[in-house]
Scaffold this active site. Structure first.
Site, short mmCIF file in Angstrom:
data_model
loop_
_atom_site.label_atom_id
_atom_site.label_comp_id
_atom_site.label_asym_id
_atom_site.label_seq_id
_atom_site.Cartn_x
_atom_site.Cartn_y
_atom_site.Cartn_z
N ASP A 218 11.79 -25.36 41.33
CA ASP A 218 11.83 -26.73 41.62
C ASP A 218 11.11 -26.66 42.52
OD1 ASP A 218 12.32 -29.30 41.81
OD2 ASP A 218 13.16 -28.89 39.62
N HIS A 293 6.93 -30.61 40.88
CA HIS A 293 8.44 -30.20 41.26
C HIS A 293 8.00 -28.90 41.59
CE1 HIS A 293 11.26 -33.18 40.18
NE2 HIS A 293 10.84 -32.87 39.00
N ASP A 358 7.92 -32.85 33.85
CA ASP A 358 8.76 -33.91 34.48
C ASP A 358 7.85 -34.27 35.43
OD1 ASP A 358 9.97 -31.32 35.25
OD2 ASP A 358 11.29 -33.19 35.93
N GLU A 359 8.11 -35.69 36.20
CA GLU A 359 8.12 -36.54 36.98
C GLU A 359 6.74 -35.91 37.55
OE1 GLU A 359 13.19 -37.23 37.68
OE2 GLU A 359 11.81 -36.04 38.00
N TYR A 450 23.91 -34.65 29.96
CA TYR A 450 23.63 -34.46 32.00
C TYR A 450 25.22 -34.22 32.71
CZ TYR A 450 18.75 -34.20 32.05
OH TYR A 450 17.76 -34.17 32.02
N PHE A 451 25.19 -32.84 32.61
CA PHE A 451 26.59 -32.25 33.43
C PHE A 451 26.84 -32.40 34.97
CE2 PHE A 451 28.39 -29.72 29.57
CZ PHE A 451 28.65 -30.93 28.86
C1 TNX Z 1 15.86 -35.86 36.63
S1 TNX Z 1 15.97 -33.85 33.92
C2 TNX Z 1 14.96 -34.40 36.88
C3 TNX Z 1 15.50 -33.45 37.80
C4 TNX Z 1 16.96 -33.08 38.47
C5 TNX Z 1 17.68 -34.49 37.78
C6 TNX Z 1 19.33 -35.12 38.30
C7 TNX Z 1 14.16 -33.73 34.42
C8 TNX Z 1 13.20 -33.01 33.75
N1 TNX Z 1 13.96 -34.26 36.17
O1 TNX Z 1 14.44 -32.80 38.37
O2 TNX Z 1 17.31 -32.95 38.77
O3 TNX Z 1 17.22 -35.71 36.77
O4 TNX Z 1 19.90 -35.73 37.34
#
Ligand code: TNX
Length: 793
Positions: A218, A293, A358-359, A450-451
């Site tokens: 990450d 990331h 993601d993201e 989500y823990f």
């Molecule tokens: C979303 S779940 C993210 C992570 C973060 C998390 C915090 C996902 C694919 N990406 O980068 O750490 O939320 O809850």
């Protein structure tokens, strides 16, 4: 800069998906149990609950005169049985040795396919235990089940005296409901040592979890040795140590400053972990994040980006979203990624490789000449298609090497790669779409899986990223969405808990967030849907906690905390206060005079009527031992309490709080927007009229509003109070013009003292700002108005 803005989990909660980025027991105890709760099905002490469990009479008594019969040439079975024997001998002091009159434990692999890959049966008589499975993992799980039937002291590290090492005579036939029972650990935001990982693998296997998803990359750290690119770990695995500061207040690395926080796993260590996991029937799935990331990679090799002119360092904190991305316009990027993946493939036997996805902030791609050229050549109409091109190209490479690509649900955007598996985290929508397209999916919605989210009242819990996912909520999870028909449902391989570690710096804390919630998820994933039973689970989790204690697992005791709420009792036509915990048969004691409660205080038996403004304090006990901290909430007794409210614009279905009486239920909302006390109005005003039932003197009116800008919640623009005697003619008695402030967390009270006024109706008007302001990331989108407790005296 208020980074909380970008805490996407709130945003997801609040469902603004459209914004692109924002997003126990010996035999004796067993038989004593009968007087317990009617909802209890049987006396099983096992989590997850087995598929079929038939209790017979009597016990099997363990002593030294037991012969274990098994195939000593089968390495896996030998390992499983010998581990059981060695632990048993250690705690019991027995020496299992052969003799003619011995009791027998028969362990055998049988042909056929009744058990599948992981199922087993255990049949216990007074002098014989038969354990059967088709494959060794079944035998492994049979022993985990057997261990859970023994007195919990089996899990002790020392010899235990005066224990009756009995197991009840039962017949168990068991196999899992889902084949993907996963747990993800983020080792980038915080680094966890190999020994921590091994501890976790042990604890996970105790819960019959069979997938360990290792989030190795990450922005904040690259954690896997890649021989061809040594800088990934020389540079990318290290960041400046800002551990003493809150994640969002950490200044970046200064020129010349040494990066000292971090770590990585050597390839040798990775192999060791994979082997250790494999011996516990856990498949390790690596995640190599791309195309976003990845700042840790870019800080090592800046040529991987569109903007190699910048100086990159591994960020010690996170200003979300981090915008760094790989450049898909350059061939060198793909060469690098394929080289990395080649080493990953050699290391990891798993058929799945997770590539993140993601993201991704794609703004760089829009400006980058390489990306533009690529888009033109490939006929890609937008940057979403460029992301899809990226993922498909990586998939081709993985497929060619015999591996299956998994990605977070964003990989659906711009077109799904042909054979990809989707991990659905932003709710279950992505999972539904993918399953309907005949792609395999793993469910991992933030709401239940989500823990890193709070599991109890945030005021009493260690700092977490946000959210609210209690043990009960995890247990309530059903991985097959109702939108899928039987055929489509087959594509749901299972579900997974994710432990993101921005707020989790060490093993003990990681344990706290994981246990006992993983036990709830394990039952969701293993046991029959029809046999799910929260009451019974609550009983069994107490036994599991005893095991956690013996293993030194730092589990959360949040389930013992007393939750104090009110509700409108229809029969009595009044507001009553109820106190609950999530634990089995709790003993709750409370006080109303501000003193700290103990087991000599008032014992809570049923909902109570409270007729004064007071501080309610409560604690819970278990078997005479205090098991919770003190919960306290202020209760407001006032004229409008439990009175009928008419709302011109309805409250949102999502933030309905305590329903129709929420605004007059005696409790005020806290800083947490999701505390189920605040009532939310999405884009609309609050126009609330309270009928006090008779004309009476009114001396005081007040109302609270919440501002939580990171969650799109703003204070109202204008507030007015009106009173009326007949319900037609209203007199305005107060007006407040509220000046906009940008602060994130505010609770503001608007109040008015009145002189010699009399009325039956009180009306409150609050003007929603309607749209998020220009300075806000949600500019132009509907704004939330959150109100709680209207007090009239
Ligand atoms: C979303 S779940 C993210 C992570 C973060 C998390 C915090 C996902 C694919 N990406 O980068 O750490 O939320 O809850």
């Amino acid at each position: 800069m208020i980074t909380i803005f970008f805490k996407k989990e709130f945003l997801y909660d609040i469902k603004i998906f459209h914004i692109n980025y924002i997003f126990f027991l010996s035999c004796t105890v067993i038989f004593n149990n009968k007087k317990e709760n009617v909802a209890i099905k049987n006396n099983s002490t096992i989590i997850p609950e087995p598929l079929e469990y038939h209790q017979k009479d009597g016990c099997f008594k363990f002593d030294s005169n037991i012969t274990f019969k098994y195939d000593k040439n089968n390495e896996d079975i030998k390992r499983v049985v010998e581990k059981f024997i060695s632990q048993f001998e250690k705690v019991s002091g027995f020496h299992f040795s052969d003799s003619r009159d011995n009791k027998i434990i028969n362990i055998s692999l049988v042909d056929g396919n009744i058990y599948g890959d992981e199922g087993y049966s255990i049949d216990i008589d007074s002098n014989k235990i038969d354990i059967s499975a088709n494959k060794w993992p079944g035998i492994f799980y049979a022993f985990i089940t057997l261990e859970q039937m023994l007195p919990a002291e089996f899990f002790s590290k020392e010899v235990q005296k005066d224990i009756d090492w009995n197991v009840p005579q039962v017949r168990i036939f068991d196999k899992p409901r889902f084949k993907w029972r996963g747990f993800m650990l983020d080792v980038s935001r915080h680094f966890f040592s190999v020994s921590t990982i091994k501890n976790f693998l042990d604890y996970l296997s105790l819960h019959k979890i069979n997938k360990f998803h290792w989030h190795l990359i990450d922005d904040q750290g690259w954690r896997i040795e890649i021989k061809k690119y040594p800088k990934l770990t020389e540079v990318g695995a290290w960041r400046v140590d800002r551990e003493d500061k809150h994640w969002r207040n950490r200044e970046p690395q200064k020129p010349g400053e040494k990066a000292t926080y971090g770590g990585y796993y050597t390839q040798e260590e990775i192999r060791e972990v994979i082997k250790y996991a494999g011996e516990r029937n856990i498949e390790v799935i690596p995640e190599i994040e791309m195309p976003g990331h990845c700042t840790s990679a870019i800080a090592s090799y800046p040529w991987l980006t569109c903007r190699s002119d910048r100086v990159y360092t591994v960020p010690p904190g996170s200003i979300w979203p981090i915008k760094d991305v790989y450049c898909p316009g350059k061939e060198t990027t793909f060469e690098f990624l394929e080289d990395v993946l080649k080493e990953v493939i050699e290391l990891f036997p798993s058929k799945y490789i997770h590539i993140g996805g993601d993201e991704v902030d794609k703004t760089e791609w829009e400006k980058c000449p390489y990306c533009q050229k690529r888009m033109k050549e490939e006929g890609l109409k937008d940057v979403s298609e460029l992301q899809s091109y990226f993922i498909k190209r990586i998939e081709k490479f993985l497929n060619k090497n015999g591996r299956i690509l998994i990605g977070w649900d964003e990989i659906l955007e711009g077109g799904l790669a042909p054979n990809a598996v989707v991990m659905s985290w932003r709710g279950v929508k992505g999972g539904i779409i993918a399953a309907k397209e005949k792609h395999y999916v793993v469910m991992s919605p933030t709401s239940h899986c989500y823990f890193d989210y709070y599991q109890g009242d945030p005021d009493k819990e260690p700092l977490a990223i946000g959210g609210y996912t209690t043990l009960k909520k995890v247990y309530s999870y059903e991985p097959i969405p109702k939108e899928l028909n039987e055929e489509e449902a087959k594509y749901v391989m299972g579900a997974q808990a994710n432990l993101w570690t921005e707020y989790i710096p060490n093993q003990k804390h990681a344990e706290y967030m994981t246990f006992p919630r993983i036990a709830a998820l394990s039952e969701v994933l293993w046991s029959n849907k029809e046999s799910k039973n929260w009451e019974d689970f609550k009983r069994r989790i107490l036994r599991m906690m005893k095991i956690y204690d013996l293993l030194d697992i730092n589990y959360a005791k949040s389930i013992f905390a007393v939750d104090i709420r009110s509700f409108f009792d229809k029969e009595q036509q009044k507001i009553l206060v109820k106190m609950e915990t999530q634990s089995f048969n709790p003993e709750i004691y409370f006080t109303l005079d501000g003193s700290d409660p103990d087991n000599f205080s008032i014992r809570y038996k049923k909902p109570v009527e409270i007729k004064k403004t007071c501080l309610i304090k409560a604690v819970s006990y278990l078997n005479g031992k205090k098991v919770s901290g003190v919960s306290n909430v202020e209760f407001f007794y006032h004229k409008a309490l439990g009175k009928k409210i008419n709302l011109k614009f309805p409250y949102s279905e999502k933030y309905f709080a305590n329903g129709d009486f929420s605004l007059v239920d005696g409790f005020k909302g806290s800083m947490l927007y999701s505390d189920s006390l605040w009532q939310g109005f999405w884009g609309t005003d609050l126009v609330a009229t309270i009928d006090l039932e008779k004309i009476s003197p009114i001396k005081y009116i007040s109302i609270n509003f919440l501002q939580s800008v990171g969650s799109w919640i703003f204070l109202p623009k204008k507030i007015e109070f009106f009173i009326s005697s007949n319900g037609n003619d209203y007199k305005r008695v107060a007006v407040f013009d509220n000046v906009e402030v940008r602060e994130n967390f505010i609770i503001k009270t608007f109040e008015k003292q009145l002189d010699s006024e009399k009325a039956r109706f009180v009306r409150i008007f609050a003007k929603n700002i309607e749209k998020c302001p220009q300075w806000h990331p949600g500019a132009g989108d509907k704004a939330w108005l959150f109100a709680d407790e209207i007090i009239v005296n």
